[in-house]
Design a protein around this motif. Structure first.
Motif, PDB file in Angstrom:
ATOM      1  N   ALA A  53     105.507 -61.611 -72.448  1.00  0.00           N
ATOM      2  CA  ALA A  53     105.682 -60.287 -71.912  1.00  0.00           C
ATOM      3  C   ALA A  53     106.225 -60.163 -70.633  1.00  0.00           C
ATOM      4  CB  ALA A  53     103.957 -59.990 -71.603  1.00  0.00           C
ATOM      5  N   TYR A 220     103.257 -48.789 -70.572  1.00  0.00           N
ATOM      6  CA  TYR A 220     102.390 -49.626 -71.649  1.00  0.00           C
ATOM      7  C   TYR A 220     102.443 -51.111 -71.186  1.00  0.00           C
ATOM      8  CZ  TYR A 220     106.570 -51.874 -73.775  1.00  0.00           C
ATOM      9  OH  TYR A 220     107.890 -52.477 -73.623  1.00  0.00           O
ATOM     10  N   LEU A 221     103.423 -51.701 -70.762  1.00  0.00           N
ATOM     11  CA  LEU A 221     103.344 -53.095 -70.415  1.00  0.00           C
ATOM     12  C   LEU A 221     102.280 -53.568 -69.412  1.00  0.00           C
ATOM     13  CD1 LEU A 221     104.852 -55.542 -71.557  1.00  0.00           C
ATOM     14  CD2 LEU A 221     106.694 -55.403 -69.835  1.00  0.00           C
ATOM     15  N   SER A 224      98.854 -53.522 -71.047  1.00  0.00           N
ATOM     16  CA  SER A 224      98.757 -54.244 -71.942  1.00  0.00           C
ATOM     17  C   SER A 224      98.681 -55.529 -71.162  1.00  0.00           C
ATOM     18  CB  SER A 224      99.861 -54.418 -72.828  1.00  0.00           C
ATOM     19  OG  SER A 224     100.267 -53.115 -73.384  1.00  0.00           O
ATOM     20  N   GLN A 225      99.417 -55.905 -70.227  1.00  0.00           N
ATOM     21  CA  GLN A 225      99.241 -57.227 -69.576  1.00  0.00           C
ATOM     22  C   GLN A 225      98.069 -57.340 -68.805  1.00  0.00           C
ATOM     23  OE1 GLN A 225     101.704 -60.238 -69.904  1.00  0.00           O
ATOM     24  NE2 GLN A 225     101.552 -58.797 -71.567  1.00  0.00           N
ATOM     25  N   ASN A 250     102.524 -47.683 -76.650  1.00  0.00           N
ATOM     26  CA  ASN A 250     103.822 -48.215 -77.297  1.00  0.00           C
ATOM     27  C   ASN A 250     103.136 -48.996 -78.514  1.00  0.00           C
ATOM     28  OD1 ASN A 250     106.034 -49.518 -78.365  1.00  0.00           O
ATOM     29  ND2 ASN A 250     106.736 -50.357 -76.422  1.00  0.00           N
ATOM     30  N   ARG A 252     104.624 -50.125 -81.023  1.00  0.00           N
ATOM     31  CA  ARG A 252     105.556 -51.024 -81.700  1.00  0.00           C
ATOM     32  C   ARG A 252     105.605 -52.372 -80.696  1.00  0.00           C
ATOM     33  NH1 ARG A 252     108.078 -49.898 -85.783  1.00  0.00           N
ATOM     34  NH2 ARG A 252     109.647 -51.563 -85.406  1.00  0.00           N
ATOM     35  N   TYR A 253     104.962 -52.569 -79.716  1.00  0.00           N
ATOM     36  CA  TYR A 253     104.524 -53.716 -78.992  1.00  0.00           C
ATOM     37  C   TYR A 253     103.685 -54.711 -79.628  1.00  0.00           C
ATOM     38  CZ  TYR A 253     104.180 -56.474 -74.810  1.00  0.00           C
ATOM     39  OH  TYR A 253     103.880 -57.821 -74.132  1.00  0.00           O
TER      40      TYR A 253
END
Length: 329
Positions: A53, A220-221, A224-225, A250, A252-253
């Motif tokens: 990530a 999104y990152l 997510s993280q 996202n 598609r992640y």
């Protein structure tokens, strides 16, 4: 980050140096902006690890840290005597001509002539770093920080140099100091969090990522993280909300679906886990861990034949995978 964008930013820095050289007008603001713009390629070197990530995140985040001119320095800053010295022009011209040996000579002379000049220290530090004289660069940036200890971007400069010397702990401390000085800077908080993840110091990643998640609600990152960190520290209920948001932002992640599937599995939501992990294996078809999690989720829902096929796929990929650092997210 696309090479074309890097070229544009580097060219912008070169053009600014050209403008202030030709017009003979130096200001602390202009010099700092030119340094930051030309540093963009140097920033690419700051990566504290190889987490799936944070691998792309740290680079992107640091590139985004290039500040607008109005953020670089307060207008009330006193005039720096080094701004009027021809040595500064010579140093900048040498950088433009890619003669880093001469640039280092002139910037060092400038720094020696004006030991209390922030500009001289910053120019010398930047040139020394780009010339791979890392110890000199660190010393110059530390001098700049004694003159302007609340400049978050100089703390970032120091972090980059310390990391280049392999002083990961010191680099991280400098990055934490930069984030502390810019509490409303979501990108900087995110970089700090990603760096902690890369060092496998996941609990320490949570506070900066929580701050980043509030400041960057559409990222999104970050979402997510943060969910990943909460998951691996056994805060499953809290993790699911962030993971769901990351997947929505996202779809598609792949890693976010894998972690969401694991979180659902921990809660006994086996059908939801299957759905999430099927998405994960579709997006990450070469991940043995994703296939293994899917096999476990299939088994929990009584789909034994599919569980066996998924487990076989996980074993096949695992035996074929090269020995490498384990990806965390």
């Amino acid at each position: 980050m696309e090479p074309a964008l890097l070229a544009v930013r580097a060219e912008a820095g070169k053009n600014l140096f050209t403008w202030i050289s030709c017009h003979g007008v130096f200001t602390l603001r202009a010099v700092k902006l030119a340094i930051r713009l030309l540093q963009v390629c140097c920033v690419l070197g700051f990566s504290l690890g190889t987490s799936f990530a944070a691998e792309d995140a740290s680079i992107d985040r640091l590139l985004k840290k290039l500040p607008p001119p109005e953020k670089l320095v307060k207008q009330s800053a006193p005039q720096d005597p080094a701004l009027k010295d021809p040595l500064l022009t010579y140093a900048i011209t040498s950088v433009m001509l890619r003669d880093m040996s001469q640039a280092r000579f002139y910037s060092r002379k400038l720094s020696e002539k004006y030991p209390h000049s922030e500009v001289a220290a910053l120019v010398y530090g930047n040139v020394a770093y780009r010339s791979r004289y890392y110890a000199e660069a660190a010393g110059a940036f530390r001098k700049a920080l004694t003159l302007a200890p609340h400049d978050a971007y100089t703390w970032m400069d120091l972090a980059i140099v310390e990391n280049a010397m392999g002083h990961v702990g010191t680099a991280l401390d400098a990055m934490a100091r930069a984030a502390q000085l810019s509490p409303n800077d979501g990108d900087l908080a995110a970089v700090l969090g990603f760096s902690y993840i890369n060092l496998n110091r996941v609990p320490q990643a949570i506070p900066p990522l929580q701050r980043a998640a509030k400041l960057l609600p559409r990222d999104y990152l970050v979402q997510s993280q943060l969910g990943y960190c909460l998951l691996v520290t056994n805060q499953t209920n809290a993790a699911i909300g962030y993971l769901q948001k990351g997947a929505t932002l996202n779809s598609r992640y792949g890693p976010v679906w894998e972690h969401l599937g694991v979180a659902y599995k921990k809660q006994g939501r086996s059908r939801d886990a299957v759905s999430a992990l099927e998405n994960a294996t579709r997006l990450l078809p070469s991940s043995p861990l994703a296939w293994r999690h899917l096999a476990e989720a299939y088994q929990a829902t009584g789909r034994s034949a599919e569980a066996q096929r998924a487990a076989a796929r996980a074993q096949q990929l695992g035996s074929a995978a090269p020995k490498a650092n384990k990806k965390k997210a």
